[in-house]
Design an enzyme around this catalytic site. Sequence first.
Site, PDB file in Angstrom:
ATOM      1  N   ASP A   9       0.817  -1.206   0.000  1.00 48.07           N
ATOM      2  CA  ASP A   9       0.000   0.000   0.000  1.00 48.07           C
ATOM      3  C   ASP A   9       0.855   1.262   0.000  1.00 48.07           C
ATOM      4  O   ASP A   9       0.339   2.368   0.007  1.00 48.07           O
ATOM      5  CB  ASP A   9      -0.998   0.007   1.154  1.00 48.07           C
ATOM      6  CG  ASP A   9      -0.328   0.040   2.520  1.00 48.07           C
ATOM      7  OD1 ASP A   9       0.910   0.104   2.599  1.00 48.07           O
ATOM      8  OD2 ASP A   9      -1.065   0.009   3.526  1.00 48.07           O
ATOM      9  N   TYR A  13      -3.320  18.214  -2.855  1.00 47.70           N
ATOM     10  CA  TYR A  13      -2.794  17.444  -3.985  1.00 47.70           C
ATOM     11  C   TYR A  13      -1.811  18.279  -4.801  1.00 47.70           C
ATOM     12  O   TYR A  13      -0.715  17.836  -5.130  1.00 47.70           O
ATOM     13  CB  TYR A  13      -3.940  16.963  -4.873  1.00 47.70           C
ATOM     14  CG  TYR A  13      -3.476  16.251  -6.122  1.00 47.70           C
ATOM     15  CD1 TYR A  13      -2.930  14.977  -6.045  1.00 47.70           C
ATOM     16  CD2 TYR A  13      -3.572  16.867  -7.369  1.00 47.70           C
ATOM     17  CE1 TYR A  13      -2.495  14.327  -7.193  1.00 47.70           C
ATOM     18  CE2 TYR A  13      -3.137  16.213  -8.514  1.00 47.70           C
ATOM     19  CZ  TYR A  13      -2.604  14.947  -8.415  1.00 47.70           C
ATOM     20  OH  TYR A  13      -2.164  14.308  -9.552  1.00 47.70           O
ATOM     21  N   LYS A  64       2.229  17.536  -5.587  1.00 47.36           N
ATOM     22  CA  LYS A  64       2.769  17.363  -6.932  1.00 47.36           C
ATOM     23  C   LYS A  64       3.796  18.446  -7.263  1.00 47.36           C
ATOM     24  O   LYS A  64       4.756  18.195  -8.002  1.00 47.36           O
ATOM     25  CB  LYS A  64       1.640  17.332  -7.973  1.00 47.36           C
ATOM     26  CG  LYS A  64       0.819  16.052  -7.887  1.00 47.36           C
ATOM     27  CD  LYS A  64       1.735  14.842  -7.989  1.00 47.36           C
ATOM     28  CE  LYS A  64       1.027  13.544  -8.094  1.00 47.36           C
ATOM     29  NZ  LYS A  64       1.927  12.421  -8.348  1.00 47.36           N
TER      30      LYS A  64
END
Length: 167
Positions: A59, A151, A155
């Site tokens: 995971d 997010y 990134k």
Amino acid sequence: MTTTALITGGTSGIGRAVANKLAQMSIHVLVVGRNVERGERTIAEIRMAGGQADFISSDLRDASSARQVARRAVELGNGHVDILINNAGVYPFGPTHETTEESFDKVYSLNVNVPYFLVAELAPLMAKRGKGAIVNLNHGCGLWAPGMSLYGSSKAAINLLTKVWDG
């Protein structure tokens, strides 16, 4: 000697498409995913099409799991991994004031820490062999949109690391 590629998030979506394409190019693909059923199905389809593939179940939650995956990949790759494709990621939507610490940690662990420590484990081996490639999948769509701060910032961190990595 067979070229070996490690693909995180390789059991669905872009990662699976990349695994299929690389397998068609006679590259031994090592597909990493957390869903064993999808992983086994992905590997079976690649093998049925004549490709060489193995599944690594993980995971990918932290540096330790990244190191374990890297070690297993080197074993399955007969002592080497030639291509690392950091594709796995999680992308929750929501305003900053509603983001929990648990969600923040989960996003940064998978989107930043895991690629960082996979590179830390595999890049020196690639450099020692005199060849290798590392691909950090990313996209610009929505990175600066409302609700994408978590997010997008994860990134952005990978984008910066990609530019400055010293191997």
